[in-house]
Design a protein around this motif. Structure first.
Motif, PDB file in Angstrom:
ATOM      1  N   THR A   3       0.843  -1.197   0.000  1.00  0.00           N
ATOM      2  CA  THR A   3       0.000   0.000   0.000  1.00  0.00           C
ATOM      3  C   THR A   3       0.865   1.229   0.000  1.00  0.00           C
ATOM      4  O   THR A   3       1.980   1.232   0.521  1.00  0.00           O
ATOM      5  CB  THR A   3      -0.928   0.030   1.226  1.00  0.00           C
ATOM      6  N   ILE A  35      -9.560   7.948   6.382  1.00  0.00           N
ATOM      7  CA  ILE A  35      -9.696   6.554   6.807  1.00  0.00           C
ATOM      8  C   ILE A  35      -8.385   6.005   7.350  1.00  0.00           C
ATOM      9  O   ILE A  35      -8.380   5.078   8.159  1.00  0.00           O
ATOM     10  CB  ILE A  35     -10.211   5.682   5.651  1.00  0.00           C
ATOM     11  N   ASP A  36      -7.238   6.578   6.921  1.00  0.00           N
ATOM     12  CA  ASP A  36      -5.951   6.095   7.428  1.00  0.00           C
ATOM     13  C   ASP A  36      -5.728   6.472   8.884  1.00  0.00           C
ATOM     14  O   ASP A  36      -4.924   5.832   9.578  1.00  0.00           O
ATOM     15  CB  ASP A  36      -4.798   6.653   6.575  1.00  0.00           C
ATOM     16  N   THR A  41      -8.861   0.550  10.343  1.00  0.00           N
ATOM     17  CA  THR A  41      -9.043   0.637   8.896  1.00  0.00           C
ATOM     18  C   THR A  41      -8.695  -0.664   8.183  1.00  0.00           C
ATOM     19  O   THR A  41      -9.459  -1.102   7.301  1.00  0.00           O
ATOM     20  CB  THR A  41      -8.213   1.807   8.339  1.00  0.00           C
ATOM     21  N   ALA A  45     -11.594  -2.365   6.020  1.00  0.00           N
ATOM     22  CA  ALA A  45     -11.371  -2.423   4.575  1.00  0.00           C
ATOM     23  C   ALA A  45     -11.487  -3.854   4.069  1.00  0.00           C
ATOM     24  O   ALA A  45     -12.097  -4.112   3.018  1.00  0.00           O
ATOM     25  CB  ALA A  45     -10.008  -1.838   4.226  1.00  0.00           C
ATOM     26  N   LEU A  84     -17.938   3.118   8.902  1.00  0.00           N
ATOM     27  CA  LEU A  84     -17.064   3.782   7.938  1.00  0.00           C
ATOM     28  C   LEU A  84     -16.930   5.254   8.293  1.00  0.00           C
ATOM     29  O   LEU A  84     -17.893   5.895   8.714  1.00  0.00           O
ATOM     30  CB  LEU A  84     -17.622   3.657   6.513  1.00  0.00           C
ATOM     31  N   TYR A 113     -12.650   2.407   1.184  1.00  0.00           N
ATOM     32  CA  TYR A 113     -12.410   1.166   1.927  1.00  0.00           C
ATOM     33  C   TYR A 113     -12.282  -0.028   0.993  1.00  0.00           C
ATOM     34  O   TYR A 113     -11.497  -0.950   1.237  1.00  0.00           O
ATOM     35  CB  TYR A 113     -13.542   0.935   2.924  1.00  0.00           C
ATOM     36  N   SER A 115     -11.048  -0.035  -2.115  1.00  0.00           N
ATOM     37  CA  SER A 115      -9.708   0.001  -2.708  1.00  0.00           C
ATOM     38  C   SER A 115      -8.650  -0.388  -1.683  1.00  0.00           C
ATOM     39  O   SER A 115      -7.695  -1.112  -1.994  1.00  0.00           O
ATOM     40  CB  SER A 115      -9.419   1.391  -3.273  1.00  0.00           C
ATOM     41  N   ARG A 116      -8.819   0.093  -0.440  1.00  0.00           N
ATOM     42  CA  ARG A 116      -7.846  -0.254   0.601  1.00  0.00           C
ATOM     43  C   ARG A 116      -7.891  -1.757   0.896  1.00  0.00           C
ATOM     44  O   ARG A 116      -6.847  -2.389   1.106  1.00  0.00           O
ATOM     45  CB  ARG A 116      -8.158   0.541   1.859  1.00  0.00           C
ATOM     46  N   GLY A 117      -9.063  -2.341   0.889  1.00  0.00           N
ATOM     47  CA  GLY A 117      -9.150  -3.786   1.081  1.00  0.00           C
ATOM     48  C   GLY A 117      -8.491  -4.557  -0.043  1.00  0.00           C
ATOM     49  O   GLY A 117      -7.854  -5.598   0.196  1.00  0.00           O
ATOM     50  N   GLU A 120      -4.847  -4.497   0.610  1.00  0.00           N
ATOM     51  CA  GLU A 120      -4.492  -5.411   1.698  1.00  0.00           C
ATOM     52  C   GLU A 120      -4.427  -6.855   1.201  1.00  0.00           C
ATOM     53  O   GLU A 120      -3.577  -7.636   1.625  1.00  0.00           O
ATOM     54  CB  GLU A 120      -5.513  -5.286   2.824  1.00  0.00           C
TER      55      GLU A 120
END
Length: 803
Positions: A3, A35-36, A41, A45, A84, A113, A115-117, A120
């Protein structure tokens, strides 16, 4: 973990620096930062990602608290923790966010979230597995869109590393391009030689496209996401444009900010793209404002490449530039640069690449224009390779004599004008075989007709084709004759070419009688030279033919040369001003208004008032006060904006960069009663300053010497103070006079309130605005004069009939 931190420091050379993408990036970075800052998070996510993938695979599943709670337990979260971040200090349950797909804040949170998931999930995978995983997720995106307006691509560049983001974008664009290629339709009717023609028709409204269907709108959403990509965007747009068959979709891509604000994209399209990409880039240059950076960079690149490498590209770009009815300033600058560059290369090198760039189909009707325009350069014409290039234009003229060629939309005045210039140049270069070839070709027109007609073709169709061939031939050769005869240096060549044109007319006269395609020849020969019409064309006496050619040339002088020296594109500096009057350098409109900085005055300065204010020192005090306020951070800004419909005057005062007062007034142009322009008084300030300096010098100098002689300190200081005050007084008044050197007073009277405006305008910064006002006033006076004349006209009474 693969990330990238969502900070502005992550911006590099691969990211777009356009205004649209900078604003979009700042908005998305703010959401990603929000969100960071939360500790949960990664778990939330992962929950959002798994939930959306599950719903895409199971379209019948119902989103409720039970389903969310089951996925939350997998990520060690409770249902209450599945929230969220939708605002700085506010969170919302995931179920509520999914239940409100119309809320922009909720949609942004879900996308961030999501995209962040995805990032991850990529973390522990190997590169090969990451590609397979990304391919699988791309296949699930249509199913995720059925849930709501959720997109993985919105925050992909902010949360993923550049390598992972680029890999996903390549897979995604390839899939979108495949769908675009399958689902977009090709235009109806015969295909145009270039896509640029279709784009221009759509943009002008000449092409009535059907209403967009669901499939087209779905593709548009995916294309819009590709246009919003932050890294390597030109690669993705190039892939889309190459796979798109629908001009409507190409028009949508080319009119986006991503197309025009990315100079790298246009440069790549013009230097490395095929004919379709060149059309897209030239369309963007046609419909947008000045893009001198793109044009200059392209010309600089072409200057560094050898002619064999860029010859066909020069032909292609120059040909498409002439497709718009009125090329934009961007295209005209590019055309003139290409013409100059090609002329230099032709003199120094081989020209085979330019000749091979002219195809054997309808595109040749525009591709030969660059070769024809080289005829305006004497250095090119004087070389053997230059004559060879211009002869290729005449060859294209011969090849265009087909049933579809002479009726093609590109066989228009632009092409025929290029042929006339080429023939004129070659005739002036004393190429005797050219006249013989032109004459023989004209005499064999009937044979060309027979070659294209079948045995069963009826006689009226044959005659119609002959008439069309002869009309095109006569228009081009007749115009060339007039051009040659117009100049004394080529007058003899013009007479010779007139002889050939008369021979062609006599050869086909029985079939062309009454067509009026040969101008003065058809009207003059039967009356002035009937013997030429009655005898066989092979028995015509040369002397009579010469006399007839001279007479026809003299008669056709009333037609004029029929051609300019520059062809379709004049140099920009030779163009006249555009606007409502010769005084206007640029016509104002709502998209590009005329504007100038002004100073809004509280009162109308009169001549007597200005003298009294200067005499009593009020102007000096006002000048000192303005300087003091300026040093304290007080700024005054005013602007006068003029469009084709209204006049807008705005003003504001700022203190330390903060606006403390803002004013604005708008009046329609029909509401204006009068506009007066007056110069501010200057000479009085200069004279008054000199008088003050001389007076203070005399009195102060006298006191100064008296004080020094008598040892009186008070008198000495008084005298020195008077001298200093005189110098300061003269300097201040000189500064005021200098400041008013380029300033004028603009007095505007209106019908509605406020009825009067008094503005101070700089004549250099506001030159265009002043010209527009002067032009408008001149036009108003002219209309009043015409109206006065019309009132003075004598009304004629009907005459009585004789009894």
């Amino acid at each position: 973990m693969a990330t990238a931190p969502a900070t502005e420091e992550t911006a590099d050379a691969t990211r777009s620096q356009s205004v649209f993408h900078r604003v979009l990036r700042a908005r998305r970075i703010a959401v990603a930062r929000r969100i960071d800052r939360r500790l949960d998070t990664p778990q939330v996510a992962g929950l959002v990602f798994d939930l959306l993938v599950h719903l895409a695979l199971n379209p019948d599943a119902e989103v409720d608290s039970t389903l969310i709670e089951s996925f939350a337990r997998r990520h060690r979260l409770s249902l209450e923790q599945a929230r969220l971040a939708v605002a700085d200090e506010r969170t919302r349950p995931l179920l509520d966010c999914l239940a409100e797909p119309g809320d922009p804040a909720a949609v942004d949170a879900v996308n961030a979230y999501f995209s962040r998931g995805f990032a991850e999930k990529l973390g522990p995978l190997r590169p090969a597995d990451r590609k397979a995983f990304a391919t699988r997720i791309v296949g699930l995106l249509p199913g995720i869109e059925r849930i709501g307006p959720y997109a993985l691509t919105d925050y992909l560049d902010e949360v993923c590393s550049e390598e992972d983001a680029l890999r996903f974008w390549q897979i995604y664009v390839e899939r979108v391009g495949s769908e675009v290629s399958k689902r977009t339709r090709e235009p109806d009717g015969p295909p145009a030689p270039w896509v640029l023609s279709n784009l221009l028709d759509i943009h002008s409204g000449r092409d009535e496209a059907p209403a967009p269907n669901r499939a087209w709108l779905a593709l548009k959403r995916h294309v819009s996401r590709v246009l919003e990509a932050d890294r390597h965007r030109w690669r993705f747009i190039r892939a889309l444009a190459e796979s798109c068959n629908d001009p409507r979709m190409l028009h949508y891509i080319c009119t986006s900010p991503a197309m025009v604000e990315d100079t790298e994209l246009l440069h790549v399209f013009l230097t490395r793209g095929d004919s379709r990409l060149v059309s897209c880039a030239l369309f963007a240059l046609q419909i947008n404002g000045e893009l001198d950076v793109v044009v200059g960079r392209l010309l600089e690149f072409l200057r560094t490449r050898p002619l064999p490498e860029i010859g066909e590209r020069l032909i292609e770009i120059y040909a498409q530039i002439h497709l718009p009815a009125r090329p934009s300033p961007n295209l005209r600058r590019l055309a003139l640069g290409l013409r100059s560059l090609t002329a230099q290369r032709v003199i120094d090198g081989a020209v085979d690449s330019l000749i091979h760039g002219v195809r054997g189909d309808a595109r040749a009707l525009r591709q030969c224009l660059l070769l024809a325009d080289l005829a305006s350069d004497p250095a090119v014409v004087s070389t053997a390779q230059g004559k060879r290039l211009i002869e290729r234009v005449v060859t294209t003229f011969y090849q265009a004599f087909t049933p579809s060629g002479i009726t093609h939309p590109l066989h228009d005045g632009v092409f025929r004008s290029a042929v006339r210039r080429a023939i004129r140049t070659l005739m002036a270069a004393e190429l005797p075989r050219l006249r013989d070839r032109l004459e023989n070709f004209g005499l064999e027109i009937e044979e060309h007709v027979e070659r294209w007609c079948r045995e069963e073709t009826p006689e009226p169709a044959r005659r119609m084709l002959l008439v069309r061939f002869a009309a095109v031939y006569a228009e081009v050769i007749g115009g060339t004759c007039r051009m040659l005869f117009q100049k004394p240096s080529t007058r003899d060549m013009g007479r010779l070419l007139y002889q050939s044109l008369i021979r062609v007319y006599l050869e086909h006269r029985p079939s062309l009688d009454g067509v009026a395609a040969f101008g003065a020849i058809e009207h003059s020969l039967p009356t002035l030279y009937p013997d030429l019409v009655r005898v066989d064309p092979d028995d015509v006496e040369l002397g009579r033919l010469i006399d007839a050619a001279h007479t026809v040339a003299e008669i056709e002088q009333v037609y004029g040369p029929g051609e300019d020296e520059f062809g379709a594109l004049r140099p920009l500096e030779d163009e006249g001003p555009i606007g409502i009057s010769p005084l206007v350098a640029r016509k104002p409109d709502r998209e590009k208004p005329l504007s100038a900085p002004v100073r809004i005055l509280a009162r109308r300065p009169s001549g007597v008032g200005s003298v009294l204010r200067a005499y009593f020192g009020l102007d000096l005090l006002g000048f000192v006060k303005d300087r003091a306020l300026w040093l304290m951070g007080m700024r005054r800004h005013g602007e006068l904006r003029l469009t084709d419909r209204e006049l807008i005057i705005t003003g504001q005062r700022t203190m330390g960069g903060r606006v403390v007062e803002r004013t604005g007034d708008s009046h329609a142009l029909d509401d204006l009663l009068a506009v007066h322009v007056r110069q501010r008084i200057r000479l009085f300030y200069v004279v008054l300053g000199l008088l003050g300096l001389v007076t203070a010098g005399l009195i102060g100098g006298h006191l100064l010497f008296v004080g020094l002689r008598g040892g009186d300190t008070t008198t000495t200081l008084l005298g020195g103070g008077l001298v200093t005050l005189g110098i300061v007084f003269d300097a201040a008044l000189s500064r005021i006079a200098e400041a008013r050197k380029n300033a004028v007073i603009l007095e505007i009277a209106c019908k509605s309130r406020p009825k009067h405006f008094t503005l101070e305008l700089d004549v250099e910064a506001g030159a265009e605005v002043l010209d527009a006002f002067m032009a408008n006033d001149a036009e108003r006076r002219e209309l009043m004069l015409l109206e006065k004349w019309s009132e003075m006209d004598v009304r004629w009474e009907p005459l009585d009939e004789p009894g």
